[in-house]
Each structure stands twice: as structure tokens, then as C-alpha cells.
Write a protein that holds these residues in place. Structure first.
Motif, PDB file in Angstrom:
ATOM      1  N   ASP A  96      11.411  20.617   2.298  1.00 25.81           N
ATOM      2  CA  ASP A  96      11.946  20.506   0.862  1.00 25.81           C
ATOM      3  C   ASP A  96      11.621  19.706  -0.320  1.00 25.81           C
ATOM      4  N   GLY A  97      10.939  19.755  -1.258  1.00 24.04           N
ATOM      5  CA  GLY A  97      10.438  18.924  -2.496  1.00 24.04           C
ATOM      6  C   GLY A  97      11.267  18.527  -3.309  1.00 24.04           C
ATOM      7  N   LYS A  98      12.561  18.957  -3.019  1.00 24.02           N
ATOM      8  CA  LYS A  98      14.164  18.395  -3.907  1.00 24.02           C
ATOM      9  C   LYS A  98      14.711  17.439  -2.510  1.00 24.02           C
ATOM     10  N   ARG A  99      15.032  18.239  -1.295  1.00 16.53           N
ATOM     11  CA  ARG A  99      15.903  17.480  -0.733  1.00 16.53           C
ATOM     12  C   ARG A  99      15.461  16.727   0.748  1.00 16.53           C
ATOM     13  N   ASP A 100      14.521  16.286   0.341  1.00 15.86           N
ATOM     14  CA  ASP A 100      13.782  15.550   1.789  1.00 15.86           C
ATOM     15  C   ASP A 100      13.496  13.949   1.060  1.00 15.86           C
ATOM     16  N   ALA A 122       1.356   7.226 -15.686  1.00 21.51           N
ATOM     17  CA  ALA A 122       1.706   7.568 -16.246  1.00 21.51           C
ATOM     18  C   ALA A 122       3.695   7.546 -15.691  1.00 21.51           C
ATOM     19  N   PRO A 123       3.881   5.789 -16.068  1.00 25.44           N
ATOM     20  CA  PRO A 123       4.987   5.911 -14.414  1.00 25.44           C
ATOM     21  C   PRO A 123       5.858   6.162 -15.862  1.00 25.44           C
ATOM     22  N   GLY A 124       7.259   6.666 -15.012  1.00 27.57           N
ATOM     23  CA  GLY A 124       8.548   7.293 -15.719  1.00 27.57           C
ATOM     24  C   GLY A 124       9.045   6.507 -14.225  1.00 27.57           C
ATOM     25  N   SER A 125      10.349   7.097 -14.738  1.00 28.72           N
ATOM     26  CA  SER A 125      11.453   6.863 -13.135  1.00 28.72           C
ATOM     27  C   SER A 125      11.590   7.860 -12.742  1.00 28.72           C
ATOM     28  N   PRO A 126      12.926   7.592 -11.648  1.00 29.25           N
ATOM     29  CA  PRO A 126      12.906   8.301 -10.338  1.00 29.25           C
ATOM     30  C   PRO A 126      13.396   9.388 -11.074  1.00 29.25           C
ATOM     31  N   GLN A 127      14.136   9.977 -12.317  1.00 24.94           N
ATOM     32  CA  GLN A 127      15.238  10.662 -12.438  1.00 24.94           C
ATOM     33  C   GLN A 127      14.094  11.995 -13.146  1.00 24.94           C
ATOM     34  N   ASP A 128      12.906  11.303 -13.836  1.00 24.03           N
ATOM     35  CA  ASP A 128      12.031  12.066 -14.742  1.00 24.03           C
ATOM     36  C   ASP A 128      10.278  12.734 -13.365  1.00 24.03           C
ATOM     37  N   MET A 129      10.188  11.930 -12.607  1.00 25.72           N
ATOM     38  CA  MET A 129       9.800  12.743 -11.288  1.00 25.72           C
ATOM     39  C   MET A 129      10.699  14.423 -10.484  1.00 25.72           C
ATOM     40  N   ALA A 130      12.078  13.518 -10.770  1.00 23.04           N
ATOM     41  CA  ALA A 130      12.856  14.224 -10.093  1.00 23.04           C
ATOM     42  C   ALA A 130      13.300  15.546 -10.886  1.00 23.04           C
ATOM     43  N   ARG A 131      13.085  15.112 -12.236  1.00 21.09           N
ATOM     44  CA  ARG A 131      12.539  16.947 -13.432  1.00 21.09           C
ATOM     45  C   ARG A 131      11.591  18.119 -13.101  1.00 21.09           C
ATOM     46  N   LEU A 132      10.329  17.068 -12.791  1.00 20.40           N
ATOM     47  CA  LEU A 132       9.042  17.612 -12.241  1.00 20.40           C
ATOM     48  C   LEU A 132       9.065  18.590 -11.349  1.00 20.40           C
ATOM     49  N   VAL A 133       9.470  17.677 -10.582  1.00 20.51           N
ATOM     50  CA  VAL A 133       9.430  18.127  -8.615  1.00 20.51           C
ATOM     51  C   VAL A 133      10.165  19.891  -8.593  1.00 20.51           C
ATOM     52  N   ASN A 134      11.577  19.635  -9.637  1.00 24.09           N
ATOM     53  CA  ASN A 134      12.105  20.599 -10.072  1.00 24.09           C
ATOM     54  C   ASN A 134      11.869  22.515 -10.591  1.00 24.09           C
ATOM     55  N   GLY A 135      11.211  21.646 -11.725  1.00 25.34           N
ATOM     56  CA  GLY A 135      10.599  22.443 -12.925  1.00 25.34           C
ATOM     57  C   GLY A 135       9.520  23.556 -12.118  1.00 25.34           C
ATOM     58  N   ASP A 136       8.506  22.600 -11.518  1.00 25.14           N
ATOM     59  CA  ASP A 136       7.180  23.229 -10.470  1.00 25.14           C
ATOM     60  C   ASP A 136       8.255  24.105  -9.183  1.00 25.14           C
ATOM     61  N   MET A 158       2.892   9.036  -0.908  1.00 17.71           N
ATOM     62  CA  MET A 158       1.555   9.291  -2.465  1.00 17.71           C
ATOM     63  C   MET A 158       1.121  10.502  -2.028  1.00 17.71           C
ATOM     64  N   ALA A 159       1.317  11.449  -2.545  1.00 17.20           N
ATOM     65  CA  ALA A 159       0.403  13.181  -2.793  1.00 17.20           C
ATOM     66  C   ALA A 159       0.721  13.409  -4.588  1.00 17.20           C
ATOM     67  N   PRO A 160       0.435  14.722  -4.754  1.00 16.71           N
ATOM     68  CA  PRO A 160      -0.096  15.424  -5.649  1.00 16.71           C
ATOM     69  C   PRO A 160       1.384  16.523  -5.556  1.00 16.71           C
ATOM     70  N   ARG A 161       1.070  16.809  -7.019  1.00 16.29           N
ATOM     71  CA  ARG A 161       2.441  17.706  -7.328  1.00 16.29           C
ATOM     72  C   ARG A 161       3.409  19.054  -6.405  1.00 16.29           C
ATOM     73  N   GLU A 162       1.204  19.639  -5.881  1.00 19.39           N
ATOM     74  CA  GLU A 162       1.650  19.897  -5.114  1.00 19.39           C
ATOM     75  C   GLU A 162       2.080  20.474  -3.541  1.00 19.39           C
ATOM     76  N   VAL A 163       1.881  18.703  -3.364  1.00 16.11           N
ATOM     77  CA  VAL A 163       2.808  18.986  -1.451  1.00 16.11           C
ATOM     78  C   VAL A 163       4.479  18.581  -2.345  1.00 16.11           C
ATOM     79  N   PHE A 164       5.277  18.221  -3.360  1.00 14.78           N
ATOM     80  CA  PHE A 164       6.485  18.412  -3.712  1.00 14.78           C
ATOM     81  C   PHE A 164       7.339  20.186  -4.166  1.00 14.78           C
ATOM     82  N   GLY A 165       6.119  20.268  -4.790  1.00  7.53           N
ATOM     83  CA  GLY A 165       6.582  21.486  -5.945  1.00  7.53           C
ATOM     84  C   GLY A 165       6.127  23.142  -5.636  1.00  7.53           C
ATOM     85  N   ILE A 166       5.119  22.629  -4.569  1.00  2.00           N
ATOM     86  CA  ILE A 166       4.552  24.185  -4.210  1.00  2.00           C
ATOM     87  C   ILE A 166       4.486  24.775  -2.582  1.00  2.00           C
ATOM     88  N   ASN A 167       3.760  23.387  -2.083  1.00  3.61           N
ATOM     89  CA  ASN A 167       3.371  23.617  -0.677  1.00  3.61           C
ATOM     90  C   ASN A 167       4.595  24.062  -0.016  1.00  3.61           C
TER      91      ASN A 167
END
Length: 328
Positions: free
Chosen positions: A115-119, A297-311, A96-105
């Protein structure tokens, strides 16, 4: 790219069939059959730790298995994130982590080789938390328009939570949107950054609502705008960025997301997604999240993937343009 779905849409999704997913997935996989480890890559006591423990409570009841929250801080969240990325993709080690861990750090710290997308297998967003633009009252501005006028006259110093933090990137994005320049003063985390504004060391920063409210009541902070789709219940007098004419809101809210290691079987991801959605929509959990300035803010795995990719695209571009580098 859209942010996580609304509460109404989430409830509609749950009613439309996701309630059947757990039994189907469990029959297919036998999951979960033992203890689940939920890693939080920050010290205990923060908002992400709270969200993780609230979700773990509900998952423990639904799964009939222990769900243990373990704090593994270090490298701005990357130590704990790397531990999950390296774990077996069997659904028994989660993050469980905030968006920085996946799309910024990963952009700021490429030496971490994460890699926030690959890993990760994205399970879903759990909660979002807006930011409020706050200034020291001694600045003499009483509205966002007055703030903009002053920022056009002189470069204002602002506090961030550290290089590449959400405060750093959000305020730089705001400055660019307004066509002004500001002076970055990094602090070691959000509490000292907010305190620096309250004591007059710097002019402004962004803050979570709970951290700002008491200081506002004491006359030490003035809130000028909130980055959110609607005004906040406890700050109803503070306009949203959209109301102020910034439809492309530069104050991007934070989100807390749940992930598993890449390669985790889809039925397990679906099982976790449905269970986490039910957990955070439970009235008692939603109330406790709201007390910390968070919205379910529940959503699908695809929703989260789009957010990470956008970040990765949005913040990556800003990081490159500003030539931000973090070496330690």
C-alpha cells in the motif's frame, strides 16, 4: 493537489530554516551512525537509478557514512519496494522509485499486498520528468490540432510501456479528454515502445525528452505536445498541453520519490528530506539530472504524500473504468 514546488520556492524553503534541521535531528537521534542502503527497484542504468546514485553521492558526503545503492528489480518495481516496506523503520533502508510504485502498481497488483500510503514514510519527491507526445511522421500530421482531427476520424494504435504503465494511463486519459478512442498496443518497456513508433508499427506514444530528441533529429519522430508547465529548453518549438487549451493537462509527468519504511521517526525523515533537497539543488546534480530530462523538485514529506494519495484516487479510478488487470 499540487505538484512538487518550484526551484525558487525550494530555495526559499532552504533559506528559511530547513538548513538547521540536520543538526537538530542528528542531536536527537544520533542518525546516521552507520551505512545507509538505498534500494532502486529497477535494473541499473535507468533514470531512477541515475537519480538515486546522484543523491547517494551527496548524502554520503553530508552524512559522513556510506550510502550504498542496490538494484533489486522485479514485478515492475514491487520486489524492491516490498523489501523496503518490510525493513526496520530506522532510516537505514530507503527506496528511490517513480510514482507508479506508490500510486499505480498497488492497485494493479493487489496480490503484492503493498500500500503506497500505509507502508511508507514519505521523505520527499526528488525529481520530475515530463512526457512528450510523439507520432510517426508518416501519419501526416504536423500539429496537435491535426492529430486530434485525425484521431476523431479513425482509431489510432498507440504503444505503451506495458499494461497500467504511465504511457497506457496517460494516453487513455488524453483520449478521454479529447473524446476519441485509441487502440492500446503494450510493449515490454519504454525503449521498444518508442522504437515501435519510430518504425511505424504504431502511430504514437509518449516519451521522455532525451529518448525522443535524437529520433526527432533523424526524422523518425514528430513531437506534438509536452506535458509540462513550460516549454522544454531542448524542444522549444513543442507547445505545452496548457498552451493547446488543455488546462487539466492529461500527460501527467513522472516523479521519483524517496521513502523510508512506515514508522520511521519524524526527526529522521526531516533529516533525510533536508539533505536530499540540498543534494538535488546542487548545481552539478541539477545539471546531470537535466541531461536525463529530469528537473529537481524538492518538497516536503507532506507534498509527496498528497501526490501519492492523488495518484491512488486518479489512476485507481481510471484503472477500474478501463478494467485493467495485471496478473503476472
Amino acid at each position: 493537489m499540487s505538484e512538487p514546488m518550484s526551484r525558487r520556492a525550494a530555495l526559499a524553503l532552504l533559506g528559511a530554516g530547513s538548513l538547521a534541521l540536520p543538526a537538530i535531528a542528528q542531536n536527537q537521534t544520533g542518525y546516521p551512525a552507520r551505512q545507509i542502503l538505498l534500494i532502486v527497484p529497477y535494473p541499473a542504468g535507468g533514470a531512477v537509478d541515475l537519480a538515486a546514485r546522484l543523491v547517494a553521492e551527496k548524502l554520503r558526503v553530508e552524512f559522513g557514512q556510506p550510502v550504498v545503492v542496490e538494484n533489486r528489480p522485479g514485478a515492475n518495481g514491487m520486489v524492491g519496494a516490498a523489501a523496503v516496506a518490510r525493513a526496520e523503520p530506522d532510516g537505514y533502508t530507503l527506496l528511490m522509485a517513480p510514482r507508479e510504485v506508490f500510486g499505480i502498481n498497488p492497485i494493479l497488483m493487489p496480490q503484492q499486498a503493498l500500500d503506497g500510503k500505509r507502508d511508507f514514510a514519505h521523505v520527499g519527491v526528488v525529481a520530475t520528468g515530463p512526457y512528450v507526445l510523439v507520432v510517426n511522421p508518416a501519419l501526416g500530421v504536423t500539429s496537435f490540432a491535426e492529430f486530434v482531427a485525425l484521431a476523431k476520424q479513425r482509431e489510432l494504435p498507440y504503444a505503451s510501456f506495458g499494461k497500467g504503465s504511465m504511457a497506457h494511463l496517460n494516453i487513455e486519459a488524453l483520449a478521454r479528454r479529447l473524446g476519441v478512442k485509441m487502440v492500446h498496443v503494450p510493449y515490454r518497456g519504454a525503449p521498444p515502445a518508442v522504437t515501435a513508433v519510430a518504425t511505424g508499427e504504431v502511430a504514437l506514444t509518449i516519451s521522455t525528452p532525451p529518448a525522443a530528441i535524437s529520433l526527432m533529429q533523424d526524422g523518425k519522430l514528430k513531437a506534438l505536445a509536452v506535458g509540462n508547465a513550460r516549454r522544454l529548453r531542448d524542444m522549444s518549438e513543442v507547445p505545452t498541453m496548457t498552451e493547446l487549451g488543455l488546462s487539466d493537462d492529461p500527460l501527467i509527468p513522472n516523479f521519483f520519490g524517496l521513502v523510508a519504511p512506515a514508522g520511521t521517526p519524524a526527526p529522521i525523515v526531516e533529516r533525510l528530506n533536508a539533505a536530499a533537497a540540498r543534494a538535488i539543488m546542487a548545481p552539478d546534480i541539477a545539471t546531470r539530472l537535466a541531461a536525463s530530462g529530469l528537473d529537481p523538485a524538492p518538497g516536503s514529506p507532506q507534498d509527496m504524500a498528497r501526490l501519492v494519495n492523488g495518484d491512488i484516487e486518479r489512476f485507481g479510478r481510471l484503472i477500474r473504468e478501463l478494467d485493467i488487470k495485471v496478473t503476472d
